[in-house]
Design an enzyme around this catalytic site. Sequence first.
Site, PDB file in Angstrom:
ATOM      1  N   GLU A 205     -77.894 -50.330   2.230  1.00 12.61           N
ATOM      2  CA  GLU A 205     -77.242 -49.240   2.976  1.00 12.61           C
ATOM      3  C   GLU A 205     -77.437 -49.455   4.475  1.00 12.61           C
ATOM      4  O   GLU A 205     -78.547 -49.710   4.934  1.00 12.61           O
ATOM      5  CB  GLU A 205     -77.829 -47.888   2.526  1.00 12.61           C
ATOM      6  CG  GLU A 205     -77.565 -46.704   3.434  1.00 12.61           C
ATOM      7  CD  GLU A 205     -76.082 -46.329   3.605  1.00 12.61           C
ATOM      8  OE1 GLU A 205     -75.343 -46.285   2.613  1.00 12.61           O
ATOM      9  OE2 GLU A 205     -75.680 -46.101   4.765  1.00 12.61           O
ATOM     10  N   ASP A 315     -56.478 -36.724  -0.707  1.00 10.95           N
ATOM     11  CA  ASP A 315     -57.224 -37.773  -0.006  1.00 10.95           C
ATOM     12  C   ASP A 315     -56.459 -38.338   1.186  1.00 10.95           C
ATOM     13  O   ASP A 315     -57.062 -38.958   2.065  1.00 10.95           O
ATOM     14  CB  ASP A 315     -57.529 -38.936  -0.968  1.00 10.95           C
ATOM     15  CG  ASP A 315     -58.721 -38.661  -1.866  1.00 10.95           C
ATOM     16  OD1 ASP A 315     -59.195 -37.507  -1.906  1.00 10.95           O
ATOM     17  OD2 ASP A 315     -59.183 -39.606  -2.539  1.00 10.95           O
ATOM     18  N   HIS A 447     -82.275 -15.456 -19.583  1.00 11.20           N
ATOM     19  CA  HIS A 447     -83.511 -16.194 -19.785  1.00 11.20           C
ATOM     20  C   HIS A 447     -83.529 -16.766 -21.191  1.00 11.20           C
ATOM     21  O   HIS A 447     -83.150 -16.088 -22.125  1.00 11.20           O
ATOM     22  CB  HIS A 447     -84.719 -15.257 -19.607  1.00 11.20           C
ATOM     23  CG  HIS A 447     -86.018 -15.929 -19.911  1.00 11.20           C
ATOM     24  ND1 HIS A 447     -86.621 -16.792 -19.014  1.00 11.20           N
ATOM     25  CD2 HIS A 447     -86.808 -15.896 -21.011  1.00 11.20           C
ATOM     26  CE1 HIS A 447     -87.740 -17.249 -19.551  1.00 11.20           C
ATOM     27  NE2 HIS A 447     -87.881 -16.731 -20.760  1.00 11.20           N
TER      28      HIS A 447
HETATM   29  P1  FAD Z   1     -55.045 -39.976  -6.015  1.00  6.18           P
HETATM   30  O1  FAD Z   1     -55.790 -39.477  -7.176  1.00  6.18           O
HETATM   31  O2  FAD Z   1     -55.508 -41.228  -5.370  1.00  6.18           O
HETATM   32  O3  FAD Z   1     -53.536 -40.125  -6.493  1.00  6.18           O
HETATM   33  C1  FAD Z   1     -52.551 -40.676  -5.689  1.00  6.18           C
HETATM   34  C2  FAD Z   1     -51.507 -41.308  -6.570  1.00  6.18           C
HETATM   35  O4  FAD Z   1     -50.385 -41.648  -5.754  1.00  6.18           O
HETATM   36  C3  FAD Z   1     -51.955 -42.625  -7.202  1.00  6.18           C
HETATM   37  O5  FAD Z   1     -51.813 -42.551  -8.601  1.00  6.18           O
HETATM   38  C4  FAD Z   1     -51.032 -43.683  -6.607  1.00  6.18           C
HETATM   39  O6  FAD Z   1     -50.654 -44.685  -7.541  1.00  6.18           O
HETATM   40  C5  FAD Z   1     -49.826 -42.846  -6.217  1.00  6.18           C
HETATM   41  N1  FAD Z   1     -49.035 -43.427  -5.129  1.00  6.18           N
HETATM   42  C6  FAD Z   1     -49.476 -43.887  -3.930  1.00  6.18           C
HETATM   43  N2  FAD Z   1     -48.440 -44.305  -3.170  1.00  6.18           N
HETATM   44  C7  FAD Z   1     -47.316 -44.102  -3.910  1.00  6.18           C
HETATM   45  C8  FAD Z   1     -45.948 -44.335  -3.688  1.00  6.18           C
HETATM   46  N3  FAD Z   1     -45.502 -44.830  -2.524  1.00  6.18           N
HETATM   47  N4  FAD Z   1     -45.080 -44.046  -4.669  1.00  6.18           N
HETATM   48  C9  FAD Z   1     -45.508 -43.524  -5.851  1.00  6.18           C
HETATM   49  N5  FAD Z   1     -46.793 -43.272  -6.109  1.00  6.18           N
HETATM   50  C10 FAD Z   1     -47.689 -43.555  -5.154  1.00  6.18           C
HETATM   51  N6  FAD Z   1     -63.751 -36.710  -7.058  1.00  6.18           N
HETATM   52  C11 FAD Z   1     -64.327 -35.625  -7.605  1.00  6.18           C
HETATM   53  O7  FAD Z   1     -64.025 -34.497  -7.191  1.00  6.18           O
HETATM   54  N7  FAD Z   1     -65.232 -35.737  -8.622  1.00  6.18           N
HETATM   55  C12 FAD Z   1     -65.600 -36.935  -9.114  1.00  6.18           C
HETATM   56  O8  FAD Z   1     -66.415 -37.006 -10.037  1.00  6.18           O
HETATM   57  C13 FAD Z   1     -65.025 -38.099  -8.547  1.00  6.18           C
HETATM   58  N8  FAD Z   1     -65.359 -39.321  -9.015  1.00  6.18           N
HETATM   59  C14 FAD Z   1     -64.764 -40.420  -8.468  1.00  6.18           C
HETATM   60  C15 FAD Z   1     -65.157 -41.674  -8.941  1.00  6.18           C
HETATM   61  C16 FAD Z   1     -64.601 -42.817  -8.405  1.00  6.18           C
HETATM   62  C17 FAD Z   1     -65.028 -44.157  -8.931  1.00  6.18           C
HETATM   63  C18 FAD Z   1     -63.606 -42.712  -7.394  1.00  6.18           C
HETATM   64  C19 FAD Z   1     -62.960 -43.939  -6.831  1.00  6.18           C
HETATM   65  C20 FAD Z   1     -63.216 -41.474  -6.917  1.00  6.18           C
HETATM   66  C21 FAD Z   1     -63.806 -40.317  -7.440  1.00  6.18           C
HETATM   67  N9  FAD Z   1     -63.479 -39.051  -6.973  1.00  6.18           N
HETATM   68  C22 FAD Z   1     -64.075 -37.948  -7.506  1.00  6.18           C
HETATM   69  C23 FAD Z   1     -62.482 -38.853  -5.900  1.00  6.18           C
HETATM   70  C24 FAD Z   1     -61.132 -38.444  -6.503  1.00  6.18           C
HETATM   71  O9  FAD Z   1     -60.722 -39.425  -7.416  1.00  6.18           O
HETATM   72  C25 FAD Z   1     -60.101 -38.277  -5.398  1.00  6.18           C
HETATM   73  O10 FAD Z   1     -60.576 -37.362  -4.436  1.00  6.18           O
HETATM   74  C26 FAD Z   1     -58.795 -37.736  -5.975  1.00  6.18           C
HETATM   75  O11 FAD Z   1     -58.279 -38.594  -6.954  1.00  6.18           O
HETATM   76  C27 FAD Z   1     -57.760 -37.541  -4.869  1.00  6.18           C
HETATM   77  O12 FAD Z   1     -56.588 -37.054  -5.422  1.00  6.18           O
HETATM   78  P2  FAD Z   1     -55.158 -37.326  -4.769  1.00  6.18           P
HETATM   79  O13 FAD Z   1     -54.186 -36.632  -5.648  1.00  6.18           O
HETATM   80  O14 FAD Z   1     -55.194 -36.990  -3.330  1.00  6.18           O
HETATM   81  O15 FAD Z   1     -54.952 -38.893  -4.835  1.00  6.18           O
HETATM   82  P1  NAI Z   2     -69.325 -42.687   0.569  1.00 11.59           P
HETATM   83  O1  NAI Z   2     -68.699 -42.315   1.836  1.00 11.59           O
HETATM   84  O2  NAI Z   2     -69.825 -41.643  -0.346  1.00 11.59           O
HETATM   85  O3  NAI Z   2     -70.561 -43.662   0.859  1.00 11.59           O
HETATM   86  C1  NAI Z   2     -70.410 -44.859   1.544  1.00 11.59           C
HETATM   87  C2  NAI Z   2     -71.785 -45.342   1.978  1.00 11.59           C
HETATM   88  O4  NAI Z   2     -71.654 -46.664   2.468  1.00 11.59           O
HETATM   89  C3  NAI Z   2     -72.386 -44.498   3.087  1.00 11.59           C
HETATM   90  O5  NAI Z   2     -73.720 -44.226   2.769  1.00 11.59           O
HETATM   91  C4  NAI Z   2     -72.261 -45.397   4.308  1.00 11.59           C
HETATM   92  O6  NAI Z   2     -73.256 -45.179   5.279  1.00 11.59           O
HETATM   93  C5  NAI Z   2     -72.396 -46.772   3.684  1.00 11.59           C
HETATM   94  N1  NAI Z   2     -71.822 -47.873   4.445  1.00 11.59           N
HETATM   95  C6  NAI Z   2     -70.692 -47.871   5.186  1.00 11.59           C
HETATM   96  N2  NAI Z   2     -70.479 -49.103   5.694  1.00 11.59           N
HETATM   97  C7  NAI Z   2     -71.473 -49.898   5.232  1.00 11.59           C
HETATM   98  C8  NAI Z   2     -71.777 -51.275   5.376  1.00 11.59           C
HETATM   99  N3  NAI Z   2     -71.009 -52.093   6.076  1.00 11.59           N
HETATM  100  N4  NAI Z   2     -72.882 -51.760   4.772  1.00 11.59           N
HETATM  101  C9  NAI Z   2     -73.686 -50.932   4.024  1.00 11.59           C
HETATM  102  N5  NAI Z   2     -73.428 -49.614   3.851  1.00 11.59           N
HETATM  103  C10 NAI Z   2     -72.333 -49.114   4.445  1.00 11.59           C
HETATM  104  O7  NAI Z   2     -68.274 -43.643  -0.139  1.00 11.59           O
HETATM  105  P2  NAI Z   2     -68.125 -44.152  -1.640  1.00 11.59           P
HETATM  106  O8  NAI Z   2     -69.422 -44.110  -2.357  1.00 11.59           O
HETATM  107  O9  NAI Z   2     -67.401 -45.439  -1.535  1.00 11.59           O
HETATM  108  O10 NAI Z   2     -67.178 -43.072  -2.278  1.00 11.59           O
HETATM  109  C11 NAI Z   2     -65.920 -42.763  -1.673  1.00 11.59           C
HETATM  110  C12 NAI Z   2     -65.570 -41.349  -1.897  1.00 11.59           C
HETATM  111  O11 NAI Z   2     -65.118 -41.142  -3.227  1.00 11.59           O
HETATM  112  C13 NAI Z   2     -66.731 -40.375  -1.754  1.00 11.59           C
HETATM  113  O12 NAI Z   2     -67.012 -40.076  -0.414  1.00 11.59           O
HETATM  114  C14 NAI Z   2     -66.201 -39.185  -2.473  1.00 11.59           C
HETATM  115  O13 NAI Z   2     -65.346 -38.469  -1.625  1.00 11.59           O
HETATM  116  C15 NAI Z   2     -65.408 -39.816  -3.606  1.00 11.59           C
HETATM  117  N6  NAI Z   2     -66.215 -39.805  -4.838  1.00 11.59           N
HETATM  118  C16 NAI Z   2     -66.654 -38.609  -5.320  1.00 11.59           C
HETATM  119  C17 NAI Z   2     -67.438 -38.564  -6.438  1.00 11.59           C
HETATM  120  C18 NAI Z   2     -67.940 -37.241  -6.912  1.00 11.59           C
HETATM  121  O14 NAI Z   2     -67.443 -36.229  -6.453  1.00 11.59           O
HETATM  122  N7  NAI Z   2     -68.903 -37.207  -7.832  1.00 11.59           N
HETATM  123  C19 NAI Z   2     -67.796 -39.767  -7.179  1.00 11.59           C
HETATM  124  C20 NAI Z   2     -67.318 -40.967  -6.564  1.00 11.59           C
HETATM  125  C21 NAI Z   2     -66.533 -40.964  -5.455  1.00 11.59           C
END
Ligand code: FAD
Ligand code: NAI
Length: 468
Positions: A205, A315, A447
């Site tokens: 990190e 996002d 509880h």
């Molecule tokens: P997205 O879910 O990214 O959907 C956007 C969609 O738009 C995609 O399917 C893409 O294919 C489509 N698209 C893009 N451009 C075009 C185009 N030009 N034409 C047609 N389609 C297009 N969030 C949580 O709250 N809880 C979690 O536990 C959690 N876990 C996560 C775990 C991982 C590994 C990751 C990567 C993310 C996680 N997140 C979690 C974050 C969450 O997935 C995102 O915040 C969420 O999906 C955002 O929703 P969205 O609708 O904005 O975009």
């Molecule tokens: P993150 O923003 O949570 O964490 C990224 C980490 O990488 C930070 O600690 C940052 O300081 C560090 N970092 C940045 N540049 C670096 C470098 N060059 N070398 C080493 N460390 C570096 O991002 P992450 O884990 O990729 O997740 C992306 C987003 O997806 C989250 O912020 C969250 O919004 C969403 N997400 C949400 C989940 C949930 O709600 N449970 C689960 C997974 C993802």
Amino acid sequence: MSDSFDLVVIGAGPGGYVCAIRAAQLGMKVACVEKRATLGGTCLNVGCIPSKALLHASELYAEANGHLAEMGIVARDVSVDVAKMMAFKDKGVKGNTDGVAFLFKKNKVEPVHGTARIAAPGKVEVSLAAGGTRVLEARNIVVATGSDVMPLPGVEIDETRIVSSTGALELKEVPGHLVVVGAGIIGLELGSVWGRLGSKVTVVEFLDRITPGIDAEVAKTFQRILKKQGFDFRLGTKVTGIDKTRKHLKVTVEPAQGGDAEVIEADIALVCIGRRPYTQGLGLADLGVALDDRGRIRTDRGFKTSVDGIYAIGDAIAGPMLAHKAEDEGVAIAELLAGRAGHVNYGVIPGVIYTAPEVAYVGRSEEELKDAGIAYRVGKFPFTANGRAKVNLQTDGFVKILADATTDRILGVHIIGTDAGNMIAEAAVAMEFGASAEDVARTCHAHPTLTEAVKEAALAVDGRALHM
Ligand code: FAD
Ligand code: NAI
């Protein structure tokens, strides 16, 4: 098939699909364009849902090798079949993405499979997955195209040995040594999955703490607990390159402030240093849709971009990259377009990290309150003093409530402990209703439950916790 709609939504993630459904419920004729073969976006396909499936399965495995024996349960020869675990995860994903297709059908939302580009306000051109082009006309367009992996300069993600979260959800075997770049939410959740299944996990990190942004006291406790679980943290360290040899990866790291380089040998490297908005190919620049300095689509409080008739959510715009934030924005914009009062309360968006124990929070951290110069009182209650946690052998962590020193209004709640993700809902409801710590303290909690720790923390704000 008509090509004229009230609303075209681009992207069928939690922002887009929920927006489409709500708009249809409100009487609009809606199409939702998605370039992925299945609906549900990042969240359902390669995010929230598959990661939680693997977290659940791997936690049960860890439990089988952990506390079960102490409870008199003899589990012999417990082993992991990675291929089967992946099939279990894929089945869960399919159930969820099929569920969105069903909801579209039920609500008469037309899914359009292909890649969308906004040719002009009111006109969406879709390069269809099945071939050909289709032009959709609509008074309003909502961009919900989500986000994508933030690349690490100089490191090419191949999704087999150097992976993003997507590749880390698809590994064929348990890596001997997993190096995680970035101690954020993805790194700690997926590091937990593979660590529980047997990997040595090293987390590199850049900053001198894990999970930046969450309450520092919680982060410190979290790091200590993860360390006990076998995580090796290399804080204040940056990755400067990853070389592939036939057998191993050679990850070069050096102190963030500069200094001697060192090489760490790994089998898999997971790059998770954040995500960035995905707006490629939409034609936003040609239309004059303004982005901010981080590439996010700029919107006003009503989700309107700088161009009339084009809105954006999820996002792709500012705010936490969370599925429930995207969903709430999807509902709000649909309601606003229908002439109703859509609104998202950005002060009360909970966050959950689904590790064991879980970390959950809503509202402001102590650091944020200090920075803002707001006087607050702290009520803290440890799970070691909660009857249910004690009997279940789940005593790691605490509940912390931050309340305004003058009004007692709850400003933030931070929980680290088993089931924190479910418990935070109570705090979010309380904050949405402007509750004081006293309100929660005087609310009867069943509880024996872990939620009694929330009540006790609320009592502790006034120095009158009962079981401590
Ligand atoms: P997205 O879910 O990214 O959907 C956007 C969609 O738009 C995609 O399917 C893409 O294919 C489509 N698209 C893009 N451009 C075009 C185009 N030009 N034409 C047609 N389609 C297009 N969030 C949580 O709250 N809880 C979690 O536990 C959690 N876990 C996560 C775990 C991982 C590994 C990751 C990567 C993310 C996680 N997140 C979690 C974050 C969450 O997935 C995102 O915040 C969420 O999906 C955002 O929703 P969205 O609708 O904005 O975009
Ligand atoms: P993150 O923003 O949570 O964490 C990224 C980490 O990488 C930070 O600690 C940052 O300081 C560090 N970092 C940045 N540049 C670096 C470098 N060059 N070398 C080493 N460390 C570096 O991002 P992450 O884990 O990729 O997740 C992306 C987003 O997806 C989250 O912020 C969250 O919004 C969403 N997400 C949400 C989940 C949930 O709600 N449970 C689960 C997974 C993802």
